[in-house]
Write an enzyme that holds these catalytic residues in place. Structure first.
Site, short mmCIF file in Angstrom:
data_model
loop_
_atom_site.label_atom_id
_atom_site.label_comp_id
_atom_site.label_asym_id
_atom_site.label_seq_id
_atom_site.Cartn_x
_atom_site.Cartn_y
_atom_site.Cartn_z
CB CYS A 83 -0.92 0.00 1.21
SG CYS A 83 -2.03 1.42 1.27
CE LYS A 124 -2.27 -6.95 -2.68
NZ LYS A 124 -1.71 -5.68 -3.19
#
Length: 319
Positions: A83, A124
């Protein structure tokens, strides 16, 4: 997917995709450890494998959050290192952690130490950040973290610019480089590499199905949930579920949520895309959007919207 893939969304997506592994929205480790854990980790009604996605960079705090996740019944603990938002960077987590593979390895090792072997700890990430723009940087990050006990990486096939681009721009402006993720999968055969980013059609999935170990769908699956249903069926060798059957199966969850004092809009906001690209899609969205916030709105509104959309007399062009 913060504020998107909440429990109601996951109930809906599970009905569409019985075989897929679903992911929570990113929750900060601090919120899980110190916040309303019963609400944040509530996952009842969502059958099948669900991963808890965490944000953070404190190994001790992440380990505590991971332990709570296991106790709550999650099947995977995922650390978000992808992110790019300013808010996330200010907390020293998200994509900026790709610059600190050693710290990420510490975090993974700490979580791995408190989770059972059948619950994987995964990461991730992006293919790079800022000037990290080659295979070597990505491989160094992956190799360092893998040595700490992570063998599953979900890789968004765009780099992230940590300054100068908004989160939305970071999903659109840096070019997709699926080939870099494919090379990673080919050159690290002991790892499971899942491709994320730009997976918006069955043709894309089919073209790379044999090159990676899986696909993560984000906003494409949210805005066009039927893509998720089709992908799940194709990759599991079955047939997509029926839209009407999905809505009927959603009814018990709707009624249970309303009985607890919740609102219909908290659920319908996640199903607005169910008829995307079909005649009546705009009508479906309008009926639900206008009616779900009204006092007393219940499952009957969903029934009415579906009936109008599926009527043979519905001639509205596909949205």
């Amino acid at each position: 997917m913060m504020d998107w893939t909440d429990r109601h969304c996951r109930v809906f997506h599970r009905l569409l995709a019985p075989h897929a592994r679903l992911y929570t929205e990113m929750l900060t480790a601090a919120a899980v450890v110190h916040g309303d854990r019963a609400r944040l980790l509530r996952n009842d009604g969502v059958a099948g494998p669900v991963a808890l996605q965490l944000g953070g960079s404190d190994p001790v705090q992440l380990a505590l959050a991971a332990r709570h996740g296991v106790e709550a019944g999650f099947h995977e603990i995922n650390l978000n290192c992808g992110c790019p938002s300013d808010r996330v960077q200010s907390g020293r987590f998200g994509a900026c952690l790709m610059r600190e593979p050693g710290l990420v390895a510490e975090c993974v090792a700490a979580m791995r130490a408190v989770t059972p072997s059948q619950v994987p700890v995964t990461v991730k990430c992006r293919i790079g950040v800022d000037d990290m723009d080659d295979d070597e940087g990505l491989q160094t990050f992956v190799d360092t973290v893998a040595a700490a006990g992570c063998d599953i990486f979900i890789v968004h096939a765009r780099k992230a610019w940590l300054s100068g681009l908004s989160p939305k721009e970071n999903r659109e402006i840096p070019p997709l480089d699926h080939e870099r993720v494919i090379r990673l999968a080919r050159e690290r055969p002991a790892l499971r590499i899942v491709l994320n980013g730009g997976i918006d059609s069955m043709e894309t999935i089919a073209s790379m199905q044999d090159a990676v170990h899986g696909f993560m769908l984000g906003r494409a699956a949210y805005h066009d949930p039927w893509l998720l249903a089709r992908a799940d069926a194709a990759l599991s060798g079955g047939e997509p579920v029926d839209r009407e059957a999905v809505l009927r199966a959603l009814r018990p969850h709707v009624e249970s949520h309303l009985a607890e004092g919740g609102s219909l809009a908290q659920i319908t906001r996640h199903i607005l895309g169910l008829f995307q690209r079909r005649p009546g899609a705009r009508l479906w969205r309008r009926v639900l959007s206008e009616g779900a916030h009204r006092p007393g709105a219940d499952y009957a509104l969903i029934e009415r919207a579906a009936r109008e959309v599926l009527s043979r007399d519905c001639l509205e062009e596909a949205a």
